[in-house]
Design a protein around this motif. Structure first.
Motif, PDB file in Angstrom:
ATOM      1  N   ASN A   2       0.831  -1.200   0.000  1.00 45.54           N
ATOM      2  CA  ASN A   2       0.000   0.000   0.000  1.00 45.54           C
ATOM      3  C   ASN A   2       0.868   1.255   0.000  1.00 45.54           C
ATOM      4  O   ASN A   2       1.835   1.351   0.760  1.00 45.54           O
ATOM      5  N   PHE A   3       0.495   2.214  -0.848  1.00 39.54           N
ATOM      6  CA  PHE A   3       1.179   3.511  -0.867  1.00 39.54           C
ATOM      7  C   PHE A   3       0.156   4.564  -0.458  1.00 39.54           C
ATOM      8  O   PHE A   3      -0.919   4.661  -1.063  1.00 39.54           O
ATOM      9  N   LEU A   4       0.462   5.354   0.582  1.00 40.16           N
ATOM     10  CA  LEU A   4      -0.523   6.272   1.155  1.00 40.16           C
ATOM     11  C   LEU A   4       0.092   7.641   1.418  1.00 40.16           C
ATOM     12  O   LEU A   4       1.317   7.768   1.600  1.00 40.16           O
ATOM     13  N   ILE A   5      -0.768   8.650   1.464  1.00 41.95           N
ATOM     14  CA  ILE A   5      -0.347  10.022   1.795  1.00 41.95           C
ATOM     15  C   ILE A   5      -1.211  10.526   2.939  1.00 41.95           C
ATOM     16  O   ILE A   5      -2.444  10.397   2.902  1.00 41.95           O
ATOM     17  N   ALA A   6      -0.568  11.110   3.949  1.00 40.92           N
ATOM     18  CA  ALA A   6      -1.292  11.654   5.105  1.00 40.92           C
ATOM     19  C   ALA A   6      -1.546  13.142   4.922  1.00 40.92           C
ATOM     20  O   ALA A   6      -0.770  13.849   4.266  1.00 40.92           O
ATOM     21  N   GLU A   7      -2.642  13.615   5.523  1.00 44.66           N
ATOM     22  CA  GLU A   7      -2.923  15.055   5.439  1.00 44.66           C
ATOM     23  C   GLU A   7      -1.867  15.873   6.172  1.00 44.66           C
ATOM     24  O   GLU A   7      -1.670  17.038   5.861  1.00 44.66           O
ATOM     25  N   SER A   8      -1.151  15.283   7.118  1.00 43.72           N
ATOM     26  CA  SER A   8      -0.043  15.992   7.762  1.00 43.72           C
ATOM     27  C   SER A   8       1.070  16.281   6.753  1.00 43.72           C
ATOM     28  O   SER A   8       1.780  17.290   6.869  1.00 43.72           O
ATOM     29  N   PHE A   9       1.215  15.414   5.748  1.00 46.30           N
ATOM     30  CA  PHE A   9       2.191  15.686   4.680  1.00 46.30           C
ATOM     31  C   PHE A   9       1.730  16.848   3.811  1.00 46.30           C
ATOM     32  O   PHE A   9       2.503  17.765   3.517  1.00 46.30           O
ATOM     33  N   THR A  10       0.452  16.834   3.361  1.00 44.19           N
ATOM     34  CA  THR A  10       0.010  17.900   2.460  1.00 44.19           C
ATOM     35  C   THR A  10       0.030  19.254   3.156  1.00 44.19           C
ATOM     36  O   THR A  10       0.346  20.268   2.543  1.00 44.19           O
ATOM     37  N   ALA A  11      -0.279  19.274   4.464  1.00 48.47           N
ATOM     38  CA  ALA A  11      -0.237  20.542   5.204  1.00 48.47           C
ATOM     39  C   ALA A  11       1.182  21.076   5.271  1.00 48.47           C
ATOM     40  O   ALA A  11       1.428  22.282   5.066  1.00 48.47           O
ATOM     41  N   SER A  12       2.159  20.205   5.545  1.00 51.95           N
ATOM     42  CA  SER A  12       3.550  20.649   5.617  1.00 51.95           C
ATOM     43  C   SER A  12       4.096  20.958   4.226  1.00 51.95           C
ATOM     44  O   SER A  12       4.897  21.886   4.049  1.00 51.95           O
ATOM     45  N   PHE A  13       3.665  20.203   3.229  1.00 53.92           N
ATOM     46  CA  PHE A  13       4.073  20.440   1.837  1.00 53.92           C
ATOM     47  C   PHE A  13       3.667  21.839   1.373  1.00 53.92           C
ATOM     48  O   PHE A  13       4.428  22.547   0.711  1.00 53.92           O
ATOM     49  N   ASN A  14       2.469  22.275   1.760  1.00 54.99           N
ATOM     50  CA  ASN A  14       1.964  23.585   1.330  1.00 54.99           C
ATOM     51  C   ASN A  14       2.735  24.744   1.939  1.00 54.99           C
ATOM     52  O   ASN A  14       2.652  25.871   1.448  1.00 54.99           O
ATOM     53  N   ARG A  15       3.488  24.485   3.014  1.00 50.63           N
ATOM     54  CA  ARG A  15       4.253  25.558   3.644  1.00 50.63           C
ATOM     55  C   ARG A  15       5.621  25.767   2.995  1.00 50.63           C
ATOM     56  O   ARG A  15       6.319  26.731   3.321  1.00 50.63           O
ATOM     57  N   LEU A  16       6.005  24.908   2.082  1.00 48.94           N
ATOM     58  CA  LEU A  16       7.315  25.010   1.442  1.00 48.94           C
ATOM     59  C   LEU A  16       7.287  25.991   0.273  1.00 48.94           C
ATOM     60  O   LEU A  16       6.228  26.308  -0.277  1.00 48.94           O
ATOM     61  N   SER A  17       8.464  26.428  -0.135  1.00 50.16           N
ATOM     62  CA  SER A  17       8.576  27.298  -1.304  1.00 50.16           C
ATOM     63  C   SER A  17       8.271  26.505  -2.569  1.00 50.16           C
ATOM     64  O   SER A  17       8.294  25.260  -2.566  1.00 50.16           O
ATOM     65  N   GLY A  18       8.022  27.219  -3.657  1.00 51.98           N
ATOM     66  CA  GLY A  18       7.711  26.558  -4.921  1.00 51.98           C
ATOM     67  C   GLY A  18       8.814  25.635  -5.398  1.00 51.98           C
ATOM     68  O   GLY A  18       8.559  24.524  -5.883  1.00 51.98           O
ATOM     69  N   LEU A  19      10.086  26.068  -5.278  1.00 55.29           N
ATOM     70  CA  LEU A  19      11.215  25.244  -5.716  1.00 55.29           C
ATOM     71  C   LEU A  19      11.318  23.973  -4.876  1.00 55.29           C
ATOM     72  O   LEU A  19      11.555  22.878  -5.398  1.00 55.29           O
ATOM     73  N   ASP A  20      11.156  24.121  -3.557  1.00 55.84           N
ATOM     74  CA  ASP A  20      11.226  22.947  -2.690  1.00 55.84           C
ATOM     75  C   ASP A  20      10.072  21.986  -2.975  1.00 55.84           C
ATOM     76  O   ASP A  20      10.237  20.764  -2.957  1.00 55.84           O
ATOM     77  N   LYS A  68       7.300   3.268   7.188  1.00 56.85           N
ATOM     78  CA  LYS A  68       7.446   2.116   6.308  1.00 56.85           C
ATOM     79  C   LYS A  68       7.349   0.814   7.092  1.00 56.85           C
ATOM     80  O   LYS A  68       8.062   0.603   8.079  1.00 56.85           O
ATOM     81  N   THR A  69       6.427  -0.052   6.657  1.00 56.10           N
ATOM     82  CA  THR A  69       6.309  -1.403   7.208  1.00 56.10           C
ATOM     83  C   THR A  69       6.369  -2.384   6.040  1.00 56.10           C
ATOM     84  O   THR A  69       6.479  -1.975   4.870  1.00 56.10           O
ATOM     85  N   SER A  70       6.236  -3.639   6.334  1.00 49.59           N
ATOM     86  CA  SER A  70       6.268  -4.638   5.262  1.00 49.59           C
ATOM     87  C   SER A  70       5.026  -4.569   4.378  1.00 49.59           C
ATOM     88  O   SER A  70       5.042  -5.043   3.246  1.00 49.59           O
ATOM     89  N   GLU A  71       3.934  -3.950   4.891  1.00 54.30           N
ATOM     90  CA  GLU A  71       2.686  -3.873   4.125  1.00 54.30           C
ATOM     91  C   GLU A  71       2.418  -2.507   3.512  1.00 54.30           C
ATOM     92  O   GLU A  71       1.620  -2.379   2.588  1.00 54.30           O
ATOM     93  N   SER A  72       3.037  -1.458   4.020  1.00 51.69           N
ATOM     94  CA  SER A  72       2.655  -0.114   3.566  1.00 51.69           C
ATOM     95  C   SER A  72       3.812   0.871   3.623  1.00 51.69           C
ATOM     96  O   SER A  72       4.752   0.705   4.411  1.00 51.69           O
ATOM     97  N   VAL A  73       3.699   1.893   2.771  1.00 51.45           N
ATOM     98  CA  VAL A  73       4.579   3.057   2.814  1.00 51.45           C
ATOM     99  C   VAL A  73       3.679   4.277   2.915  1.00 51.45           C
ATOM    100  O   VAL A  73       2.855   4.532   2.024  1.00 51.45           O
ATOM    101  N   LEU A  74       3.799   5.020   4.013  1.00 55.52           N
ATOM    102  CA  LEU A  74       2.978   6.198   4.261  1.00 55.52           C
ATOM    103  C   LEU A  74       3.856   7.443   4.226  1.00 55.52           C
ATOM    104  O   LEU A  74       4.807   7.557   5.001  1.00 55.52           O
ATOM    105  N   VAL A  75       3.563   8.366   3.314  1.00 54.21           N
ATOM    106  CA  VAL A  75       4.260   9.652   3.268  1.00 54.21           C
ATOM    107  C   VAL A  75       3.609  10.537   4.326  1.00 54.21           C
ATOM    108  O   VAL A  75       2.460  10.945   4.186  1.00 54.21           O
TER     109      VAL A  75
END
Length: 672
Positions: A2-20, A68-75
């Motif tokens: 399983n490949f997953l994305i957490a809302e904690s990632f998108t919130a922190s992602f939005n605080r970065l500069s455009g280049l980052d 990261k576990t044997s079943e999933s990778v969560l960003v």
């Protein structure tokens, strides 16, 4: 895997500069292609108690945190080196022992500052003292936070809530406001902790590269797409007739409407749904959130039509008549009224235009008999039978003149379509979902009622009477849309801080009552987070105001608030130049939204400045002078007050109101 994305990632992602952000996207794409992380220089975060946390190098400074576990990778998170490592060291990701939902949990002993204060004298009452461990665990409170929750007072809980999983904090808020503990969400049939409804609110499974591209192109904000306990029941419930969802600004009415549309589409693979809002920008915003909630690949979006009120009416008109409607402008209406009423004594041009707009045209009146019996809602200048009889020929002449010149009005477009649709057993849509319903004009409401089939879940309306700024009040029930017994009010505010919400609420009565007797109770509403108190500044000159505004925006930018997260509102289009001059030369100024307050509906910002709150601007002198009678004057004062309320409640964390002395009388109310 399983490949997953957490809302904690998108919130922190939005605080970065455009280049980052660009570099992070490339790293996330690489990780999806190769979940082992080869090439990303993965390092286990040894200081974290959760040994499944790893850091991936994006560039010299930015680190991606994955679980990261044997079943999933969560960003899970992204940030500058120290910030990213610190975030992971203070958290663990695990399935809750009672609910089974995956949670991102802050480690209790590393968050000492969240422990509710213990006053030396008389302690404040504990909000949740009656709830035992079993009850708290049932709503998702992590075991190591049980003691802190039980001793939390009202003041201490807001600090504590920021450290709890969202479902636990919201269930506790609902208990604090209603005295009832919401039943926990049922565990899914499959034993996958990521499939639990609470987990799906904050963690998104990504099936392929196309979904990943959508997730990064339309990152959902924390409160942007996910449902909360107070909203879920209204989305999932079946209603026997027209239904209304009310609630003050920020309580999630629009999100409920979007989820409602998706739920109806998923239940019936052939259903056609209309999702409409007041203006085209609002409809476009809903369409973007719809894409996030139900990607195009799922076959849902194609069956949901998003449109503005005028937009869907124009489409239907073209289908009916083969041409677009030719709408008469206010200038044309004034000229035709002036000609038609040339020999009419005792009535001003201002009164005639108001009577035409708010009575004759709004209600689709085509005969003297209809005019003689119509209830002139909100009009205190009484008209007896003889006065109406003397006025009617002028209004009839205007209607005939417009018809000869092939002009029409929006009200007439909606009225004609409503009459045509009412006769047809087959409707263009199976379900009609309306947002910003408080600003529906009578003809518009008739149109949407006729557009919706007369069946369960046919018509669903969401809106806030406190944000009604474009319409006189009138009875929905008189037009066949009776929501009494099917009207529900949301009580938890997810967008605006407690401090801003409390201040803005002072602009409105504690209870708002509509013409059908339904009440919107604004007491007992709670925001889910706290922030700095809003500021109000009365200044000696426009130059000093501009300097204050410039310094404030500069400070916000230095604190890490992006230019696109700052809104600057003024009362009129003419004052936009004054606002833009104040911020000229600041970095990223082109990304800031600077618009009149009337365009504020549906917008959300971390920080907002409402400028030029001068006497004569709020309320606007031109509107006051144009009032046709005492009732219309009262309504103008009310709508101007509501306009300021709408502007202020677009802010999440910071709010500044400024004006040149003498300032608007409303600012004094704001500071009560």
């Amino acid at each position: 895997m399983n490949f997953l994305i957490a809302e904690s990632f998108t919130a922190s992602f939005n605080r970065l500069s455009g280049l980052d952000q660009k570099a992070v996207k490339a790293s996330v794409f690489d990780l999806q292609m190769d979940p082992t992380g080869n090439g990303l220089q993965l390092h286990r975060i040894d200081k974290s108690k959760d040994q499944n946390f790893w850091s991936a190098r994006v560039n010299r400074d930015i680190r991606l945190i994955i679980h990261k576990t044997s079943e999933s990778v969560l960003v899970a998170y992204v940030g500058h080196h120290d910030d990213a490592y610190g975030w992971a060291e203070r958290r663990r990701i695990e399935a809750h022992p009672r609910t089974g939902a995956i949670q991102i949990v802050e480690v209790r002993e590393l968050v000492e500052e969240s422990v509710p204060a213990r006053p030396k004298e008389k302690p404040a009452p504990a909000l949740f003292a009656r709830l035992d461990d079993n009850a708290l665990l049932s709503i998702g409170v992590p075991p190591d936070w049980l003691a802190d929750v039980r001793i939390a007072s009202e003041e201490g809980f807001f600090a504590l809530a920021q450290h709890l999983p969202a479902e636990a904090a919201e269930a506790l808020l609902e208990y604090a406001t209603t005295g009832r503990l919401a039943p926990p969400a049922p565990k899914p049939a499959i034993a996958d902790p990521f499939a639990h409804p609470d987990a799906l609110r904050r963690i998104r499974p990504i099936a392929d590269q196309q979904e990943l591209e959508q997730a990064l192109a339309f990152p959902w904000e924390k409160w942007g797409v996910f449902l909360h306990p107070s909203q879920r029941a209204l989305v999932e419930r079946t209603f026997s007739g027209p239904t209304r969802v009310a609630g003050s600004a920020g309580t999630g009415k629009t999100i409920v409407a979007i989820h409602r549309a998706v739920k109806l589409a998923r239940e019936n693979a052939s259903a056609r749904i209309l999702l409409a809002s007041f203006s085209q920008p609002l409809a476009d915003a809903m369409a973007k959130k719809l894409l996030v909630l139900a990607p195009e690949t799922g076959g849902i979006v194609q069956r949901i039509t998003t449109a503005s009120f005028h937009g869907i009416a124009e489409q239907m008109y073209q289908l009916e008549h083969g041409v677009r409607p030719r709408i008469a402008s206010e200038t044309v209406l004034r000229e035709r009224l002036r000609t038609a009423a040339a020999n009419l004594k005792g009535f001003s041009e201002r009164f005639l235009l108001s009577e035409w707009t708010n009575v004759i045209d709004a209600w689709g009146l085509t005969s003297l008999d209809a005019y003689a019996t119509v209830q002139r809602m909100g009009r205190k200048s009484r008209l007896g039978p003889n006065q109406r009889a003397s006025l009617w020929p002028a209004f009839e002449a205007v209607r005939e003149a417009l018809a000869v010149e092939r002009y029409t009005t929006w009200a007439n477009v909606f009225t004609d379509l409503a009459n045509a649709l009412a006769q047809r057993p087959l409707k263009p849509f199976d379900h009609v979902v309306i947002d910003e319903a408080q600003d529906l004009a009578p003809a518009e409401l008739r149109f949407f009622a006729a557009l919706a089939p007369a069946k369960a879940d046919g018509l669903f309306l969401s809106g806030d009477v406190g944000q009604r700024i474009f319409q006189h009040p009138y009875s929905w029930a008189s037009l066949g849309v009776d929501v009494r017994g099917r009207s529900h009010t949301l009580k938890v505010c997810y967008r605006t801080s407690q401090q801003i919400r409390r201040a803005a609420d002072r602009l409105l009565p504690a209870v708002l009552r509509d013409t059908d007797g339904l009440e919107d109770e604004r007491r007992g509403i709670v925001s889910v987070f706290e922030g700095p108190a809003p500021e109000v500044k009365s200044l000696a000159s426009a130059e000093i105001e501009a300097e204050i505004v410039r310094k404030t925006v500069k400070t916000w930018l230095e604190e890490g608030i992006a230019p696109r997260e700052i809104g600057l509102f003024v009362r009129t289009t003419q004052l936009v130049a004054r606002a833009r001059a104040a911020i000229a030369g600041l970095a990223g100024v082109d990304e800031m939204v600077t618009v009149p307050m009337s365009s504020a509906k549906g917008l959300e910002f971390r920080a907002i400045i409402v400028m030029a709150c001068d006497q004569g601007v709020l309320p606007l002198d031109e509107r006051v002078a144009d009032a046709a009678d005492e009732a219309e004057l009262d309504d103008i004062y009310e709508t101007e007050r509501r306009l300021l309320y709408v502007a202020c409640t677009r802010a999440r964390e910071h709010l500044l109101l400024t004006g040149v002395t003498p300032t608007s009388e409303y600012l004094a109310d704001f500071l009560q």
